[in-house]
Design a protein around this motif. Sequence first.
Motif, PDB file in Angstrom:
ATOM      1  N   PRO A   1      53.681 100.112 107.633  1.00 45.35           N
ATOM      2  CA  PRO A   1      53.098 100.952 106.579  1.00 45.35           C
ATOM      3  C   PRO A   1      51.971 101.839 107.079  1.00 45.35           C
ATOM      4  O   PRO A   1      51.227 101.466 107.987  1.00 45.35           O
TER       5      PRO A   1
ATOM      6  N   LEU B   1      47.463  98.651  98.758  1.00 41.59           N
ATOM      7  CA  LEU B   1      48.187  97.771  99.676  1.00 41.59           C
ATOM      8  C   LEU B   1      48.540  96.451  98.994  1.00 41.59           C
ATOM      9  O   LEU B   1      49.649  95.931  99.158  1.00 41.59           O
TER      10      LEU B   1
ATOM     11  N   ALA C   1      47.902  98.030 107.096  1.00 42.15           N
ATOM     12  CA  ALA C   1      48.535  99.340 107.247  1.00 42.15           C
ATOM     13  C   ALA C   1      47.768 100.173 108.261  1.00 42.15           C
ATOM     14  O   ALA C   1      46.585  99.928 108.547  1.00 42.15           O
TER      15      ALA C   1
END
Length: 292
Positions: A20, A83, A91
């Motif tokens: 991510p 998140l 991420a």
Amino acid sequence: MPVNGIEMCVETFGEPTEPPMLLLAGDASSMDWWDDEFCRRLAAGNRFVIRYDHRDTGRSTSYPAGAPDYSAADLMHDAVGVLDALRLPAAHLVGFSFGSALAQRIAVHYPSRVLSLALIAAAVDGPLAAPTPESPLVALGGPLPVSTSKIKVGVGTVEARLATEETDWSNRRSAVSRMIDEVRARGGPFTPGESQLRRLAERIFDRSADLAATRLNHQLAGYGPPIRDLLRTIETPTVVLHGTLDQRFPADHPEELARSIPGARLVWLDGVGHEFPPRAVWGQVLNEILAA
């Protein structure tokens, strides 16, 4: 999505199985500033790309002008909350201007949530005077200060209509014109042309609940306590990307930032001002961001 007791507008690109990458926009800026094609190219680099509207921008929860029920710390927690809402433990963080300040704070206070840092048009923070509606927090990379002069843009000039008169942010034409002027005034020779900027500004206006509240409330939210002395604790891989024509944050800011974060790399973007990366430097920017 529900995040920290509010509603936040979130958009993703790519496959959730890829690493991510969270994009953090600047002060008083919605996700729209992250170009759609730029996001798609990041996703093509094997990333699950996430962009979102800060509270009081775009389609996220809006507050009455002059009465924001949040602080800069809440804006930081919102990024972490995105998140959480997506059930992502960590991420890669990519921040522009104030977004890079949020990314730095997340790396300091939530180091386990950060895989890497890309800090674009960033500054080393420090004590700031309390913001007022008449005195924008220039250090946050938000609205330009009042000016009555012509401002150089590349080889030409743009008349600073951002000046003596007050902008009516409820009027589409007035608001769009002001946004275009601001981008051109702080840009460089690679800044998009007026037609492209107009499409972007119109999209931002149409997606925003109250642009006047956006501009004022993010100023009132402040910057948060300085973390200059804590930057040395950041252990995540970091790249600092900075335009050679950035007049908002001169060269000493990115240079000090790169020195303060152990192992950070400083990469100069030739011909770029204080602006989201223009298409002319996408190749360089994408390569640097995806290298982590």
